[in-house]
Design a protein around this motif. Structure first.
Motif, PDB file in Angstrom:
ATOM      1  N   ARG A 307      -7.406  12.388  -2.147  1.00  0.00           N
ATOM      2  CA  ARG A 307      -5.527  12.465  -2.831  1.00  0.00           C
ATOM      3  C   ARG A 307      -5.578  13.887  -2.707  1.00  0.00           C
ATOM      4  O   ARG A 307      -3.811  14.693  -2.411  1.00  0.00           O
ATOM      5  N   ILE A 353       0.354   6.817 -12.569  1.00  0.00           N
ATOM      6  CA  ILE A 353       0.638   6.470 -10.751  1.00  0.00           C
ATOM      7  C   ILE A 353       1.069   7.012 -10.126  1.00  0.00           C
ATOM      8  O   ILE A 353       1.405   7.864  -8.404  1.00  0.00           O
ATOM      9  N   HIS A 356      -0.017  10.998  -8.255  1.00  0.00           N
ATOM     10  CA  HIS A 356      -0.271  10.846  -7.212  1.00  0.00           C
ATOM     11  C   HIS A 356       0.314  10.066  -6.312  1.00  0.00           C
ATOM     12  O   HIS A 356      -0.169  10.199  -4.988  1.00  0.00           O
ATOM     13  N   HIS A 357       1.496   9.597  -6.972  1.00  0.00           N
ATOM     14  CA  HIS A 357       2.428   8.583  -6.019  1.00  0.00           C
ATOM     15  C   HIS A 357       3.625   9.900  -5.601  1.00  0.00           C
ATOM     16  O   HIS A 357       3.948  10.248  -4.071  1.00  0.00           O
ATOM     17  N   PRO A 400       5.722  -1.833   1.568  1.00  0.00           N
ATOM     18  CA  PRO A 400       5.645  -0.555   0.946  1.00  0.00           C
ATOM     19  C   PRO A 400       3.818   0.519   1.750  1.00  0.00           C
ATOM     20  O   PRO A 400       3.510  -0.510   1.632  1.00  0.00           O
ATOM     21  N   PRO A 402       1.525   3.926   1.236  1.00  0.00           N
ATOM     22  CA  PRO A 402       1.739   4.682   0.245  1.00  0.00           C
ATOM     23  C   PRO A 402       1.385   5.788   1.339  1.00  0.00           C
ATOM     24  O   PRO A 402       0.778   6.513   1.988  1.00  0.00           O
ATOM     25  N   GLY A 403       1.691   7.267   0.381  1.00  0.00           N
ATOM     26  CA  GLY A 403       1.990   8.403   0.534  1.00  0.00           C
ATOM     27  C   GLY A 403       0.585   8.803   1.200  1.00  0.00           C
ATOM     28  O   GLY A 403       1.079   9.291   2.638  1.00  0.00           O
ATOM     29  N   PRO A 404      -0.418   8.784   1.234  1.00  0.00           N
ATOM     30  CA  PRO A 404      -1.377   8.745   1.655  1.00  0.00           C
ATOM     31  C   PRO A 404      -2.392   8.144   2.387  1.00  0.00           C
ATOM     32  O   PRO A 404      -3.093   8.669   3.391  1.00  0.00           O
ATOM     33  N   TRP A 443       3.952  -9.132  -1.230  1.00  0.00           N
ATOM     34  CA  TRP A 443       4.453  -7.672  -1.456  1.00  0.00           C
ATOM     35  C   TRP A 443       3.426  -6.414  -0.456  1.00  0.00           C
ATOM     36  O   TRP A 443       4.297  -5.485   0.324  1.00  0.00           O
ATOM     37  N   GLN A 444       2.468  -6.727   0.128  1.00  0.00           N
ATOM     38  CA  GLN A 444       1.738  -6.539   0.542  1.00  0.00           C
ATOM     39  C   GLN A 444       0.707  -7.068   1.200  1.00  0.00           C
ATOM     40  O   GLN A 444      -0.037  -7.800   0.588  1.00  0.00           O
ATOM     41  N   GLY A 478       5.148  -4.035  -7.858  1.00  0.00           N
ATOM     42  CA  GLY A 478       4.075  -2.764  -7.629  1.00  0.00           C
ATOM     43  C   GLY A 478       3.857  -2.716  -8.992  1.00  0.00           C
ATOM     44  O   GLY A 478       2.183  -2.008  -9.058  1.00  0.00           O
ATOM     45  N   LYS A 515      -4.142  -7.508 -10.301  1.00  0.00           N
ATOM     46  CA  LYS A 515      -4.184  -6.282 -11.118  1.00  0.00           C
ATOM     47  C   LYS A 515      -2.699  -6.711 -12.097  1.00  0.00           C
ATOM     48  O   LYS A 515      -1.931  -6.636 -12.209  1.00  0.00           O
ATOM     49  N   THR A 519      -6.499  -2.118  -9.123  1.00  0.00           N
ATOM     50  CA  THR A 519      -4.973  -1.150  -8.441  1.00  0.00           C
ATOM     51  C   THR A 519      -5.171  -2.224  -6.782  1.00  0.00           C
ATOM     52  O   THR A 519      -5.540  -3.217  -6.763  1.00  0.00           O
ATOM     53  N   ILE A 520      -3.859  -2.170  -5.886  1.00  0.00           N
ATOM     54  CA  ILE A 520      -3.589  -2.924  -5.284  1.00  0.00           C
ATOM     55  C   ILE A 520      -4.530  -2.404  -4.016  1.00  0.00           C
ATOM     56  O   ILE A 520      -5.190  -2.517  -3.467  1.00  0.00           O
ATOM     57  N   GLU A 521      -4.098  -0.683  -3.773  1.00  0.00           N
ATOM     58  CA  GLU A 521      -5.144   0.213  -3.136  1.00  0.00           C
ATOM     59  C   GLU A 521      -6.339   0.248  -3.830  1.00  0.00           C
ATOM     60  O   GLU A 521      -6.649   0.075  -4.751  1.00  0.00           O
TER      61      GLU A 521
HETATM   62  P1  XMP Z   1      -2.090   0.717  -6.948  1.00  0.00           P
HETATM   63  O1  XMP Z   1      -2.497   0.621  -6.003  1.00  0.00           O
HETATM   64  O2  XMP Z   1      -1.380   1.791  -7.806  1.00  0.00           O
HETATM   65  O3  XMP Z   1      -0.537   0.395  -6.344  1.00  0.00           O
HETATM   66  O4  XMP Z   1      -1.578  -0.751  -7.347  1.00  0.00           O
HETATM   67  C1  XMP Z   1       0.678   0.031  -5.930  1.00  0.00           C
HETATM   68  C2  XMP Z   1       1.891   0.527  -5.502  1.00  0.00           C
HETATM   69  O5  XMP Z   1       1.687   1.841  -5.411  1.00  0.00           O
HETATM   70  C3  XMP Z   1       1.485   2.686  -4.167  1.00  0.00           C
HETATM   71  N1  XMP Z   1       0.377   3.295  -3.973  1.00  0.00           N
HETATM   72  C4  XMP Z   1       1.025   4.050  -3.454  1.00  0.00           C
HETATM   73  N2  XMP Z   1       2.324   4.674  -3.233  1.00  0.00           N
HETATM   74  N3  XMP Z   1       1.637   7.278  -2.964  1.00  0.00           N
HETATM   75  C5  XMP Z   1       2.767   6.236  -2.633  1.00  0.00           C
HETATM   76  O6  XMP Z   1       3.983   6.622  -2.269  1.00  0.00           O
HETATM   77  C6  XMP Z   1       0.432   7.136  -3.648  1.00  0.00           C
HETATM   78  O7  XMP Z   1      -0.925   7.441  -4.075  1.00  0.00           O
HETATM   79  C7  XMP Z   1      -0.352   5.150  -3.711  1.00  0.00           C
HETATM   80  N4  XMP Z   1      -0.968   4.842  -4.122  1.00  0.00           N
HETATM   81  C8  XMP Z   1      -0.690   3.501  -3.865  1.00  0.00           C
HETATM   82  C9  XMP Z   1       0.961   0.799  -2.878  1.00  0.00           C
HETATM   83  O8  XMP Z   1       1.022   1.249  -1.990  1.00  0.00           O
HETATM   84  C10 XMP Z   1       1.532  -0.296  -3.736  1.00  0.00           C
HETATM   85  O9  XMP Z   1       2.788  -0.966  -3.213  1.00  0.00           O
END
Ligand code: XMP
Length: 523
Positions: A307, A353, A356-357, A400, A402-404, A443-444, A478, A515, A519-521
């Protein structure tokens, strides 16, 4: 805790949610907006002076909270807030606080109610107008109000004989022990509407779209007649909507930067470019930087390190393009309300969150001022605005991402091989959810590729292949999520198609954890 700053910006009627750290604070704010009243979350100890700086505050809601009102350090409101004459609704901890603050009595511990409960309305109340006298609610409390303050009457009682609701109609102070904001309280929305309309006298006619004209006007005013604005897009609904708003406000002085980091979903590059074309955005700076990203990721296995590298390379590439544009003063970002406002209980989680977002520090690095046109909106509200702006459904409805990108869905080193599997398998998951008419219900839904292998048999030969984990979750924002119990025929189709069509996969698994704790990812 950080909280919003929509203070005095507009005259729209609003309700302020005092955040005592409950897990449902954002949900209360969203339900108020669904009921047609714009809402903002504010710190629990807000003063009457600060409240008066917001214009047209019609009501206050005291949220739930994880503490006990008598506990040392438990959050308490500024007592003067109770004397402002603004109608108040207390929920759960908010209910107990009102009892305690106004001279009633709360007991600790022994009177717990968790989960579904039945309450009986025992006195007519504006809160319960047009409801049955007996209904189901969601309770989550260890303490209980034993004695109401003077001037209050009990209006509902739970089957455990506890005070479920009380009010002082003259002072317009109402409170309920149960959570009106959750779906498990079926008449919850009606109760909230009753409060907003019948008690607080709200018109209840606010819609997210009302923000659009205001925001466009404010962006135009901020940016002025000559300046340029840079906006990075990822293809997600937030950044595309941000670009569309800026375009509306300042036309061709908008410069959009779209970086393909090689970690996008199948067909995403084309989708984003088409979307930008549809919006008639003239200055699109598209950069295929996939080689740069993949080179930088070579040999890196640690998720956090991946990341960090993606963030760093992103900033480097973005900086290069931005400086080639020249003369821009502003950077527009698609930050939305929950990204910006952490509620007490989710605070720790949100700050993690966020780290890293968001591409932290980008505006400072570029010496640009930040513009965030969506900063007051929730995701579903952004989607509504996007519709009005004419964004294609494929962008608005897409899950949605994620950025990475796919890097967080691949275990260990990011290789071309694992990216291919992840991309193909995820496309199958999305296609099959669409085909089953269930894409919008989650959601995803996506695929994750593990490094672990599974032994397979093809014909007579044995061969090892990757394990792919399919993850599908439902969620409101999320922050928390439930795993989605997909119909078995759908899981079967997805599993068969992935092993048949995606080379190198032998086993498909389905993720069964919510979650929290997961986590989701994946990474
Ligand atoms: P997690 O994995 O943290 O994800 O439960 C919660 C929501 O955030 C999204 N996600 C990200 N979005 N950059 C983003 O822009 C990131 O690094 C990132 N990591 C998680 C994830 O897809 C979910 O909707």
């Amino acid at each position: 805790m950080t909280h919003g700053g929509g203070r005095g910006t507009t005259n729209r009627e609003k309700v302020l949610i005092l955040d005592f750290g409950g897990q449902y604070t954002h949900l209360i704010a969203r339900r108020c907006r669904e009921a047609g009243v714009y809402s903002e979350i504010v710190p629990f100890n807000i003063s009457p002076e600060e409240i008066s700086r917001y214009s047209n505050v019609k009501a206050l809601i005291f949220s739930g909270g994880p503490r006990s009102v008598y506990e040392e350090g438990a959050p308490h409101p500024d007592k003067r807030v109770l004397e402002t004459g603004i109608p108040i609704l207390g929920i759960c901890y908010g209910h107990q606080l009102l009892a305690e603050q106004l001279g009633g009595k709360v007991v600790r511990g022994s009177k717990a109610e968790y989960g579904r409960a039945i309450v009986n309305v025992v006195e007519d109340s504006a809160l319960f107008a047009s409801l049955n006298k007996r209904f189901e609610v969601w309770m989550s409390h260890g303490d209980a109000v034993l004695k109401t303050p003077e001037g209050f009457r009990v209006t509902a009682i739970s089957e455990d004989n506890l005070i479920a609701a009380m009010e002082n109609a003259e002072k317009k102070i109402y409170s309920v022990q149960f959570h009106v904001e959750v779906k498990h309280t079926p008449p919850g929305m009606q109760i909230l509407k009753n409060f907003l309309k019948n008690v607080a006298g709200c018109r209840c006619d606010w819609r997210p779209i009302d923000i659009l004209d205001e925001v466009v006007r404010s962006v135009a005013e901020t940016v002025g007649e000559d300046e340029k604005v840079i906006c990075g897009v990822s293809g997600g609904v937030d950044s595309m909507t941000t670009a569309a708003i800026i375009q509306r406000a300042i036309g061709d002085r908008l410069h959009v930067i779209f970086i393909d980091h090689g970690l996008l979903r199948k067909g995403e590059r084309e989708l984003v470019l088409e979307g930008l074309k549809l919006l008639q955005i003239k200055n699109v700076h598209f950069i295929d930087a996939s080689r740069e990203f993949l080179m930088a990721l070579r040999g890196v296995r640690d998720p956090e390190e991946k990341r960090r590298i993606i963030g760093r390379v992103f900033v480097e590439v973005f900086e290069k393009v931005a400086s080639s544009i020249g003369g821009a003063k502003y950077l527009a970002q698609g930050t939305i309300y929950p990204d910006r406002v952490e509620s007490g209980a989710t605070g720790a989680l949100t700050s993690l969150i966020k780290s890293h977002h968001n591409v932290a520090g980008l505006p400072e690095k570029l010496g640009l001022q930040l513009i965030e046109p969506l900063k007051d909106l929730y995701k579903d509200e952004v989607r509504e605005v996007a519709k009005t702006l004419g964004l294609p459904a494929s962008v608005i409805e897409r899950h949605p991402f994620p950025g990475p990108g796919l890097a967080v869905r691949v275990e260990g080193e990011v290789t071309e091989e694992k990216l291919r599997i992840c991309r193909e398998a995820s496309a199958i998951v999305e296609e099959e959810f669409h085909r089953a008419g269930l894409y919008g219900s989650v959601w995803q839904a996506f695929a994750v590729v593990l490094d672990s292998k599974w032994v397979g048999v093809k014909g007579d030969a044995r061969s090892v292949g990757h394990v792919v984990v399919v993850r599908a979750v439902t969620s409101e924002d999320g922050m928390t999520a439930d795993w989605y119990p997909a119909p078995s025929e759908l899981m079967d189709r997805i599993s068969r198609r992935i092993t048949n069509e995606v080379e190198g996969v032998v086993m498909v698994a389905y993720a069964l954890t919510s979650k929290p704790p997961a986590t989701i990812e994946a990474y």
